[in-house]
Scaffold this motif. Structure first.
Motif, PDB file in Angstrom:
ATOM      1  N   ARG A 156       0.813  -1.368   0.227  1.00 30.88           N
ATOM      2  CA  ARG A 156      -0.155   0.095  -0.069  1.00 30.88           C
ATOM      3  C   ARG A 156       0.361   0.647   0.038  1.00 30.88           C
ATOM      4  O   ARG A 156       1.835   1.514   0.782  1.00 30.88           O
ATOM      5  CB  ARG A 156      -0.725  -0.278   1.221  1.00 30.88           C
ATOM      6  N   ASP A 209       5.807  10.896   2.290  1.00 24.37           N
ATOM      7  CA  ASP A 209       5.979   9.651   2.688  1.00 24.37           C
ATOM      8  C   ASP A 209       4.851   8.913   2.739  1.00 24.37           C
ATOM      9  O   ASP A 209       4.311   9.602   2.512  1.00 24.37           O
ATOM     10  CB  ASP A 209       6.695   9.968   4.088  1.00 24.37           C
ATOM     11  N   ARG A 259       5.184   5.743   3.132  1.00 22.62           N
ATOM     12  CA  ARG A 259       4.516   4.466   4.149  1.00 22.62           C
ATOM     13  C   ARG A 259       4.725   3.790   3.452  1.00 22.62           C
ATOM     14  O   ARG A 259       3.071   2.830   4.001  1.00 22.62           O
ATOM     15  CB  ARG A 259       3.524   4.922   4.603  1.00 22.62           C
ATOM     16  N   PHE A 266       3.213  -0.737   3.126  1.00 23.48           N
ATOM     17  CA  PHE A 266       4.058  -1.141   3.424  1.00 23.48           C
ATOM     18  C   PHE A 266       2.808  -2.671   3.354  1.00 23.48           C
ATOM     19  O   PHE A 266       2.153  -2.485   2.207  1.00 23.48           O
ATOM     20  CB  PHE A 266       3.765  -1.855   5.568  1.00 23.48           C
ATOM     21  N   PRO A 275      -2.096  -6.546   3.591  1.00 23.72           N
ATOM     22  CA  PRO A 275      -2.478  -7.384   4.265  1.00 23.72           C
ATOM     23  C   PRO A 275      -3.702  -8.258   3.065  1.00 23.72           C
ATOM     24  O   PRO A 275      -3.944  -9.348   3.751  1.00 23.72           O
ATOM     25  CB  PRO A 275      -3.381  -6.647   5.717  1.00 23.72           C
ATOM     26  N   ALA A 316      -0.922  -0.194  12.418  1.00 22.46           N
ATOM     27  CA  ALA A 316      -0.564   0.487  11.272  1.00 22.46           C
ATOM     28  C   ALA A 316      -1.623   0.167   9.985  1.00 22.46           C
ATOM     29  O   ALA A 316      -1.319   0.743   9.523  1.00 22.46           O
ATOM     30  CB  ALA A 316       0.856  -0.629  11.320  1.00 22.46           C
ATOM     31  N   GLU A 317      -2.062  -0.986  10.389  1.00 24.96           N
ATOM     32  CA  GLU A 317      -3.072  -1.127   9.008  1.00 24.96           C
ATOM     33  C   GLU A 317      -4.128  -0.445   9.312  1.00 24.96           C
ATOM     34  O   GLU A 317      -4.696  -0.196   7.832  1.00 24.96           O
ATOM     35  CB  GLU A 317      -3.012  -3.054   9.175  1.00 24.96           C
ATOM     36  N   THR A 374       0.722   4.918  11.553  1.00 26.38           N
ATOM     37  CA  THR A 374       1.004   6.971  11.033  1.00 26.38           C
ATOM     38  C   THR A 374       2.781   6.164  11.234  1.00 26.38           C
ATOM     39  O   THR A 374       3.536   6.346  10.438  1.00 26.38           O
ATOM     40  CB  THR A 374       0.560   7.274  11.003  1.00 26.38           C
ATOM     41  N   LEU A 429       4.841   3.468  10.429  1.00 24.22           N
ATOM     42  CA  LEU A 429       4.987   2.999   9.210  1.00 24.22           C
ATOM     43  C   LEU A 429       5.988   4.488   8.614  1.00 24.22           C
ATOM     44  O   LEU A 429       6.429   3.703   7.186  1.00 24.22           O
ATOM     45  CB  LEU A 429       4.182   2.919   8.477  1.00 24.22           C
ATOM     46  N   SER A 430       6.503   5.540   8.988  1.00 26.15           N
ATOM     47  CA  SER A 430       7.443   6.281   9.051  1.00 26.15           C
ATOM     48  C   SER A 430       8.485   6.160   8.128  1.00 26.15           C
ATOM     49  O   SER A 430       9.107   5.424   8.795  1.00 26.15           O
ATOM     50  CB  SER A 430       7.021   7.512   9.944  1.00 26.15           C
ATOM     51  N   ALA A 431       8.895   6.677   6.933  1.00 22.81           N
ATOM     52  CA  ALA A 431      10.378   6.676   6.959  1.00 22.81           C
ATOM     53  C   ALA A 431      10.815   6.630   8.326  1.00 22.81           C
ATOM     54  O   ALA A 431      10.922   7.461   8.746  1.00 22.81           O
ATOM     55  CB  ALA A 431      10.527   7.990   6.360  1.00 22.81           C
ATOM     56  N   TYR A 456      10.609   2.950   9.701  1.00 22.65           N
ATOM     57  CA  TYR A 456       9.789   1.075   8.918  1.00 22.65           C
ATOM     58  C   TYR A 456      10.230   0.506   9.621  1.00 22.65           C
ATOM     59  O   TYR A 456       9.775  -0.777   9.886  1.00 22.65           O
ATOM     60  CB  TYR A 456       9.274   1.475   7.956  1.00 22.65           C
ATOM     61  N   PHE A 475       7.980  -1.203  11.827  1.00 19.28           N
ATOM     62  CA  PHE A 475       6.607  -2.553  11.165  1.00 19.28           C
ATOM     63  C   PHE A 475       7.684  -3.407  11.203  1.00 19.28           C
ATOM     64  O   PHE A 475       6.747  -5.323  11.247  1.00 19.28           O
ATOM     65  CB  PHE A 475       6.127  -1.733  10.635  1.00 19.28           C
ATOM     66  N   GLN A 492       6.794  -7.499  12.135  1.00 22.19           N
ATOM     67  CA  GLN A 492       6.846  -8.423  11.534  1.00 22.19           C
ATOM     68  C   GLN A 492       7.920  -9.791  11.487  1.00 22.19           C
ATOM     69  O   GLN A 492       7.323 -10.887  11.822  1.00 22.19           O
ATOM     70  CB  GLN A 492       6.553  -7.574   9.727  1.00 22.19           C
TER      71      GLN A 492
END
Lengths: 483, 492
Positions: A78, A269, A271, A273, A276, B317-318, B365, B368-370, B373, B377, B381
């Motif tokens: 995404r 940015d 983001r 990932f 899913p 995150a999702e 958010t 997941l940010s630069a 990550y 995140f 995982q």
């Protein structure tokens, strides 16, 4: 200062699948706004994407077409950003593991040589919708027909050093994808959109300069112009001792300038990932093999074969091959007439001029390959002179029948009977004693010029049907006899 | 038949009555609608009632039954958590953002249960976007625990749990992303099952965290959950993550024979931080299973203490992406008179989402940010895989893993609201099961000071049958599942 331009291209190629990449909606161009958007395309709550397998197949075809490595396990990600025409607030793309990995694409240049371009990657993604600003006053409309259309984003290394190379690459890419049948390549309708990354550096330097990205250039001609004017802009800044700002720019075709697209210098940015809602695409060797078996003959192979099989020049081949329909047409005419060189000349000469004049594509060509082959045959067997052939071509174009019918109807047959020609020559000599006398008195150089007069007279008398070669021989012999 | 007598009845008992025609579906539907009308004002478990539609469906069900036919749920009134999209019926997900959202489609679970003959009475309250463990984050107000009106019912499927507990329906649907079926089932004295990830289609369920969300049934008994699970499950071409694995008839395959069943007790669950009273109830239930032939084995899940941290990176995150679509552009809440695009986004989302939802969007958010990550995140995982491997290793030794469902009984309103981390601890025993994608159920294990507490049984992937069997055996040996709240102070 002398600057070298360094460019990499990103092409967004719209894949010609019947339905969208993650929904069942149709992808046809030109439907009324939002008529081709379902709950998935609208990003409605609870909706889930389902991958269109045809899009995967097309991507693999492309990868094989450029001899690239196919990602055995590619993953959707995404890409998160807010925009009104991006319904879910993220675009499903492939960031970490693309479906097509590195490859090399040999681009034929105008001089017949091949210029290798390194392909970094190509990945599948969904298109966004469109913001429409000219329907409602003071309000923006959103058309989501395009949202979810499958795209293949093809990214190159910074291997281009001139606008001509960039355009040659795009043309070769266009040719490849239409051969593969994975895209209609229609730039005007946005099926092939190009982003150009441009930087300048001192000639001889190995380092890359700061680049700008020109977004969404949508014709070969604009690509060339956009590159030229961005080169000028950057060179002016650098010559004046300034620095290039890394930014996204837009090419304005009317003004022939590029201008900054984002006012604020905010780095996005996204983001990324892993998505899913979708499983990874797992591709095994047997699948790759089955796609490979289904590939048609591609432009590079066809060029080589045309040169070997039909003894064509590289120049002619480079003109005949890019458009699949033209190549097929040529091959049909060549085979049927047995005169490939002549066939190529007629297709690249009179036929393409006529098509251009009438603004017709090869698909709307009124002369079937069989009919053009008939014309070419009658030229190569001596029935028609090139002058007569042009008359027949006009008639073919106007769909007056096939070549033999036209010859018969118009009595256009070339006169190659030596008795008949001799009579005509004798008559002209007898009727023009002054010119004969001049001829006899002239030297060789002048004689050549004067003989044209007699040929013209005889052609006029024969309504152009005299076999010019035989006529020449006969005439010279007769004039010789006079002296 | 008195109204009172059907309120606490199981689905299987009602099925028998319907098929013997000692009661009609229309009668049942009317009784439960009356019950909702009587107690919902106090409990706030149901946010939308579909009386007319339900009675219509009930008439059809009666016609079906009178032809001597029936599907697995024909004529049984149910309620859906308001996270399941229902065609033509408002679906709020507990949020102001979707206060007026009426979907044009049914979730696959809704379609399947309808096809099995279930009667939809309405939609249940829930934590906003399923984010919460107390049902206190709902835009439509808190749900009260029928066992003690001063306490929470658990969450996020709190409305669903309270509804069954209070006799508003014999069966409800819930969703469980980190414990949202099992924890409220524990706090309300129900049996609730979170199936294996992929067992039940997610299509039409409003997404919270896509890799963790899973729908399941909540009812009085394991037997009822078995009936409902077969009705809900199966591969769905519309959900790529639904599993192509045959769905057994869990109900007819129920087997009370558990002799030799190896039940693993993770040391990490039964350590010194486990509440003594909860330990006592869980061990009592396990003792019953042991008596029936099960073998208790100590096992290790060495990385389970990372579950909360891992979960609270991945799920937000999702969610941060899943909730990006609520932007005020196409549907849902839009702020008044936006001045420009950024204002439209900012105010629609700030006004439309509650505090907890905004907190999780921000956390997600950020993760997941630069620059973050890899540390958040990506690391999460990796840990998720390690936690999953722990379970797989444990399942080489045992058939079922048992533990508490929640750290304690229902707590008073507001008790944990000020401290998000305290609230997140509510799911300490359930989160890892979602991370590993395993099936887990909570079954009643008795009362502590008059409040219910559950035992959690965790199974191997797609082996819901074994945990249903064990729970069913427990319910044939004990009457923990028969306890009902008195609903004192409520008009009935």
């Amino acid at each position: 200062m002398s600057w070298e331009i360094v460019m990499g291209l990103e092409v967004h190629l719209q894949l010609a699948t019947q339905s969208k990449i993650f929904s069942g909606s149709a992808t046809q161009f030109g439907a009324a706004p939002n008529q081709q958007a379902d709950a998935v395309d609208l990003g409605m709550p609870g909706m889930l994407p389902v991958l269109n397998e045809e899009a995967v197949r097309y991507a693999v075809k492309f990868g094989l077409g450029i001899g690239a490595k196919i990602g055995k396990r590619s993953v959707f990600d995404r890409k998160n950003y807010f925009y009104p025409d991006l319904p879910k607030g993220y675009q499903v793309s492939q960031f970490f593991s693309p479906i097509v990995c590195e490859g090399v694409f040999d681009v034929p240049l105008e001089d017949g040589s091949l210029y290798p371009i390194r392909i970094t990657r190509a990945h599948l993604e969904e298109d966004a919708g469109k913001s429409v600003h000219d329907i409602f006053s003071h309000e923006t409309g959103i058309d989501l027909n395009r949202a979810g259309t499958p795209l293949l984003e093809i990214v190159t290394e910074p291997d281009f050093r001139s606008a001509e190379q960039a355009v040659a690459y795009l043309k070769a890419l266009h040719s490849l994808v239409t051969y593969l049948g994975i895209s209609d390549g229609n730039m005007a309708e946005g099926s092939m959109r190009c982003d150009i990354n441009i930087s300048l550096r001192e000639k001889g330097s190995d380092e890359l300069g700061t680049r700008t990205e020109i977004k969404n250039v949508n014709s070969f001609r604009f690509v060339e112009r956009a590159i030229h004017c961005e080169y000028e802009r950057q060179a002016d800044i650098l010559d004046a001792g300034g620095r290039i700002t890394q930014e996204t720019r837009l090419y304005d075709a009317e003004q022939n300038t590029t201008r900054s697209m984002r006012s604020k210098e905010v780095a996005n940015d996204y983001r990324y990932f892993p998505e899913p809602d979708l499983l990874p695409i797992v591709i095994d060797d047997s699948y790759i093999e089955s796609v490979r078996q289904s590939l048609p003959e591609l432009p590079a192979a066809k060029r080589a074969r045309f040169i070997a099989e039909y003894d064509l020049t590289e120049y002619d081949t480079n003109l005949l091959v890019p458009n699949h329909a033209v190549a097929d047409y040529f091959e049909a005419v060549a085979k049927s007439s047995g005169a490939p060189k002549l066939a190529a000349n007629w297709i690249l000469g009179d036929l393409s001029a006529a098509l251009n004049r009438s603004e017709l594509s090869i698909d709307a060509n009124p002369i079937s390959a069989e009919r053009l082959a008939g014309l070419v045959s009658r030229i190569s067997d001596g029935t028609l002179s090139s002058k007569l052939a042009k008359q027949v071509f006009e008639a073919l174009w106007n769909e007056e029948g096939d070549t033999d019918e036209i010859i018969a109807a118009r009595g256009l047959k070339q006169v190659s009977d030596s008795g008949a020609l001799e009579a005509m020559v004798d008559e002209v000599i007898a009727n023009n004693p002054d010119q004969v006398a001049q001829y006899i008195a002239a030297d060789d150089a002048k004689r050549k010029k004067l003989s044209g007069f007699f040929v013209g007279q005889i052609m006029k008398a024969s309504k152009g049907q005299a076999n010019p070669q035989m006529l020449n021989e006969l005439l010279l012999k007769k004039l010789e006899d006079q002296s | 038949m008195s109204d009172e007598s059907v309120f606490g009845m199981s689905v299987s008992a009602l099925q028998t009555m319907l098929r013997e025609r000692s009661v009609s579906s229309v009668e049942l539907t009317q009784v439960f609608l009356k019950r909702i009308a009587a107690v919902n004002e106090s409990l706030n478990a149901v946010v939308t009632v579909c009386a007319d539609q339900a009675l219509e469906q009930a008439q059809e069900a009666d016609a079906t039954i009178s032809r001597g036919e029936h599907q697995s749920l024909t004529g049984i009134p149910i309620l859906h958590k308001d996270i399941f999209c229902t065609q033509g019926v408002r679906t709020t997900c507990g949020s102001k953002m979707l206060e007026d959202f009426v979907p044009a489609y049914d979730a696959t679970v809704v379609t399947k249960m309808k096809a099995e003959g279930a009667i939809m009475l309405g939609k249940c309250n829930m934590d906003e976007f399923a984010m919460g463990s107390s049902n206190e984050t709902s835009y439509f107000g808190t749900v009260k625990n029928p066992w003690n009106l001063d306490c929470v019912p658990g969450g996020s499927s709190g409305g669903s749990a309270a509804a069954v507990s209070a006799g508003m329906a014999p069966l409800v649907t819930g969703t469980d992303t980190g414990g949202s079926i099992r924890q409220p089932a524990s706090l309300c004295g129900l049996t609730g099952l979170k199936p294996t990830y992929g067992r039940v289609s997610r299509l039409g369920i409003i997404a919270f965290a896509s890799s963790l969300d899973q729908a399941g049934p909540m009812a009085h008994t394991a037997e009822d959950c078995a009936i409902a699970l077969s009705a809900m499950s199966g591969i769905d071409p519309g959900d790529s993550t639904s599993a192509d694995i045959p769905v057994p008839d869990f109900h007819s395959a129920l087997d009370t024979q558990i002799d030799g069943l190896r039940i693993g007790l993770p040391r990490e669950f039964f350590n010194e931080s486990l509440d003594d009273a909860v330990r006592e109830r869980v061990m009592a239930a396990l003792a019953e299973l042991e008596k029936a032939g099960a073998v208790l084995v100590d096992i290790d899940l060495p990385h389970s203490h990372y579950a909360i941290a891992t979960y609270y990176v991945i799920a937000p995150a999702e969610a941060s992406a899943n909730l990006a679509r609520y932007d005020g552009v196409r549907f849902g809440y839009r702020c008044e008179a936006p001045t420009d695009l950024e204002d439209l986004y900012l105010r629609s989302r700030s006004e439309g989402f509650g505090e907890e939802v905004q907190r999780r969007i921000l956390v997600g958010t950020y993760a997941l940010s630069a620059g973050f990550y890899d540390a958040y995140f990506n690391k999460a995982q990796q840990v998720r895989r390690v936690i999953t491997e722990d379970f797989h290793r444990a399942f080489e030794q045992v058939d079922v893993i048992a533990g508490p469902s929640a750290p304690g009984v229902a707590f008073p309103f507001g008790a944990k609201q000020v401290d998000p981390v305290a609230m997140y601890m509510e799911d300490i025993y359930t989160l890892a099961v979602n991370l590993a994608g395993l099936p887990g159920l909570s079954a009643p294990a008795g009362l502590i000071d008059g409040m219910p507490v559950g035992i959690q049984l965790i199974g191997k992937p797609f082996d819901e049958q074994t945990i249903l069997n064990a729970a069913h055996r427990l319910q044939t040996e004990t009457d923990f599942h028969m306890a009902r709240p008195t609903l004192q102070g409520l008009a009935s």
